[in-house]
Design an enzyme around this catalytic site. Sequence first.
Site, PDB file in Angstrom:
ATOM      1  N   TYR A 186      -5.224   4.526   7.474  1.00  0.00           N
ATOM      2  CA  TYR A 186      -6.546   3.880   7.562  1.00  0.00           C
ATOM      3  C   TYR A 186      -7.293   4.318   8.817  1.00  0.00           C
ATOM      4  O   TYR A 186      -7.339   5.497   9.122  1.00  0.00           O
ATOM      5  CB  TYR A 186      -6.407   2.347   7.511  1.00  0.00           C
ATOM      6  CG  TYR A 186      -5.495   1.874   6.412  1.00  0.00           C
ATOM      7  CD1 TYR A 186      -5.792   2.171   5.082  1.00  0.00           C
ATOM      8  CD2 TYR A 186      -4.345   1.163   6.678  1.00  0.00           C
ATOM      9  CE1 TYR A 186      -4.965   1.744   4.065  1.00  0.00           C
ATOM     10  CE2 TYR A 186      -3.512   0.729   5.668  1.00  0.00           C
ATOM     11  CZ  TYR A 186      -3.833   1.033   4.362  1.00  0.00           C
ATOM     12  OH  TYR A 186      -3.011   0.620   3.372  1.00  0.00           O
ATOM     13  N   LYS A 209       0.372   3.397  -2.976  1.00  0.00           N
ATOM     14  CA  LYS A 209      -0.878   4.119  -3.270  1.00  0.00           C
ATOM     15  C   LYS A 209      -0.713   5.637  -3.411  1.00  0.00           C
ATOM     16  O   LYS A 209      -1.229   6.220  -4.372  1.00  0.00           O
ATOM     17  CB  LYS A 209      -1.943   3.792  -2.222  1.00  0.00           C
ATOM     18  CG  LYS A 209      -2.438   2.340  -2.275  1.00  0.00           C
ATOM     19  CD  LYS A 209      -3.276   2.017  -1.046  1.00  0.00           C
ATOM     20  CE  LYS A 209      -3.797   0.586  -1.050  1.00  0.00           C
ATOM     21  NZ  LYS A 209      -4.459   0.252   0.226  1.00  0.00           N
ATOM     22  N   SER A 235       0.800  -1.239   0.000  1.00  0.00           N
ATOM     23  CA  SER A 235       0.000   0.000   0.000  1.00  0.00           C
ATOM     24  C   SER A 235       0.825   1.278   0.000  1.00  0.00           C
ATOM     25  O   SER A 235       0.275   2.358  -0.199  1.00  0.00           O
ATOM     26  CB  SER A 235      -0.933   0.015   1.208  1.00  0.00           C
ATOM     27  OG  SER A 235      -1.969  -0.898   0.983  1.00  0.00           O
ATOM     28  N   VAL A 293       1.349  -3.568   3.962  1.00  0.00           N
ATOM     29  CA  VAL A 293       1.320  -4.838   4.690  1.00  0.00           C
ATOM     30  C   VAL A 293       2.588  -5.672   4.567  1.00  0.00           C
ATOM     31  O   VAL A 293       2.710  -6.695   5.238  1.00  0.00           O
ATOM     32  CB  VAL A 293       0.099  -5.714   4.307  1.00  0.00           C
ATOM     33  CG1 VAL A 293      -1.183  -5.101   4.814  1.00  0.00           C
ATOM     34  CG2 VAL A 293       0.059  -5.982   2.823  1.00  0.00           C
ATOM     35  N   TYR A 300      -3.131  -3.225 -10.276  1.00  0.00           N
ATOM     36  CA  TYR A 300      -2.976  -2.893  -8.852  1.00  0.00           C
ATOM     37  C   TYR A 300      -2.064  -3.909  -8.144  1.00  0.00           C
ATOM     38  O   TYR A 300      -1.176  -3.529  -7.379  1.00  0.00           O
ATOM     39  CB  TYR A 300      -4.365  -2.826  -8.203  1.00  0.00           C
ATOM     40  CG  TYR A 300      -4.337  -2.742  -6.698  1.00  0.00           C
ATOM     41  CD1 TYR A 300      -3.945  -1.576  -6.050  1.00  0.00           C
ATOM     42  CD2 TYR A 300      -4.680  -3.854  -5.918  1.00  0.00           C
ATOM     43  CE1 TYR A 300      -3.896  -1.512  -4.669  1.00  0.00           C
ATOM     44  CE2 TYR A 300      -4.642  -3.798  -4.536  1.00  0.00           C
ATOM     45  CZ  TYR A 300      -4.249  -2.626  -3.919  1.00  0.00           C
ATOM     46  OH  TYR A 300      -4.195  -2.565  -2.547  1.00  0.00           O
TER      47      TYR A 300
HETATM   48  N1  GLN Z   1      -1.641  -5.517  -1.791  1.00  0.00           N
HETATM   49  C1  GLN Z   1      -2.265  -5.328  -0.534  1.00  0.00           C
HETATM   50  C2  GLN Z   1      -3.765  -5.538  -0.660  1.00  0.00           C
HETATM   51  O1  GLN Z   1      -4.336  -5.069  -1.562  1.00  0.00           O
HETATM   52  C3  GLN Z   1      -1.986  -3.974  -0.022  1.00  0.00           C
HETATM   53  C4  GLN Z   1      -2.662  -3.678   1.288  1.00  0.00           C
HETATM   54  C5  GLN Z   1      -1.797  -2.898   2.231  1.00  0.00           C
HETATM   55  O2  GLN Z   1      -0.595  -2.824   2.084  1.00  0.00           O
HETATM   56  N2  GLN Z   1      -2.414  -2.360   3.257  1.00  0.00           N
HETATM   57  O3  GLN Z   1      -4.378  -6.203   0.129  1.00  0.00           O
END
Ligand code: GLN
Length: 450
Positions: free
Chosen positions: A243, A69, A66, A261, A191
């Site tokens: 978040y 993003k 993420s 993550v 993505y």
């Molecule tokens: N690739 C992960 C997902 O889409 C990214 C989520 C994250 O890093 N919070 O679940």
Amino acid sequence: MTASDAVTDALRELHARFAGMRGGERADYIPELTRADPDDFGLALVSMDGHCYSAGEADVPFTMQSVSKPFVYALALSSLGLDEVGRWVGAEPSGEAFNAISLEPRTGRPANAMVNAGAIVTTALVPGTPDLPAFDRILICLSRFAGRRLDVDEEVYVSEAATGDRNRALAYLIRSTGTLDVDPVAAVDTYFRQCSVRVTAVDLAVMAATLAHGGVNPITSESVVSPAVAAQVLAVMATCGMYNASGDWLLRVGLPAKSGVSGGLIAAGPARFGLATYSPLLDPAGTSVRGHAALGALSERLGLHLMRNPALPGSTVTLATTADVLPSAPASRQERALHERVGIVAAQGALDFTAAERVLYAMDESGPEQTGSVVLDLREVTGADSVALTLLHAGLARLAEDGRRAAVVDPGNRLGPPDLVRERTGQDLPRYSTREEAVERCAQALADPG
Ligand code: GLN
């Protein structure tokens, strides 16, 4: 990176302090991420001059997840502008987990570009052509942010693609509830690839520093996105980057940030630095446990909270007085009386809105009477942004309207080109290279108003 210096020492100290933290779990819903070494812990800081400091496993590669993003959001904003992007993805904190299955009831928009639903939309907005498919464009953009060519960890990509049904469900939901014409399969595939781009903590610190530096990579000096886009991305990171823990993070750590993550975490100090940590053990919100602890402690220790010290400029006005008290004042009583009517305001440093307000206030207050003159000494001013210039020009124009003569000591031409100054102030403002000369002319003019 030097062997030892105060900044590296601070990072090493944090490393030593938090390396033993054992809380948290590796993300296991993407099977490949469970192979990460739970002991890995890297920290990196990049300054606006491109100085790079690091400690621990700052060169160990991991996937962005993420943390990609905000950078892809930056690319979408650069390609389409805020209004168009805002039609499809909001900018409100959702207060929900990153993978929440929820969209705005009326519009079908995801809450923001930092949660998965919003990121899938953002990725789908990146234009692709047969010559330059959307993912290639994304990889080029991420590489420019990092200042080196990044690549994809194919194993992580395959692993996520094999287990990514929740994100696929989100993409189908987006198509069914909204009006955005997304191809759910393609959008999610792009993505997943973007999440699998491989970086190190040092790369992430350079990327965060690029956002903090108005979109210009401080290592390569390349302008990756505009200052406006960099500011927009930092704003959304500040409110939504963590978040459902975003409010608490802004409250305690006080920096725009983004977690992922795989264990990556970035934070940016606007106009100050980019920070990144890597440690794969996560808390329930999906944020690196050691990263969170280390950035929190660093913010506390170095006083980095955004709201705590809004870059108070030291002192802008170094002198606000009248010419008769200067060492260069003449001895004769008659001449001194004239010098008493010449106000002096000297400024220093870089002038922005805040600094310009101080200068204008001092100019208004300078001089014991409203019929006197004002000498504005800009010799120690190192620069003025366009807002400060507009304010100074307007202030000088107002002085003239009030019947007060102004002279500017400005050998460095800080006030801008004469044509612009004439247009803005409505006069041929005299500019001098020494303060004595400016004072003398003003005193003479007062003696001989004709
Ligand atoms: N690739 C992960 C997902 O889409 C990214 C989520 C994250 O890093 N919070 O679940």
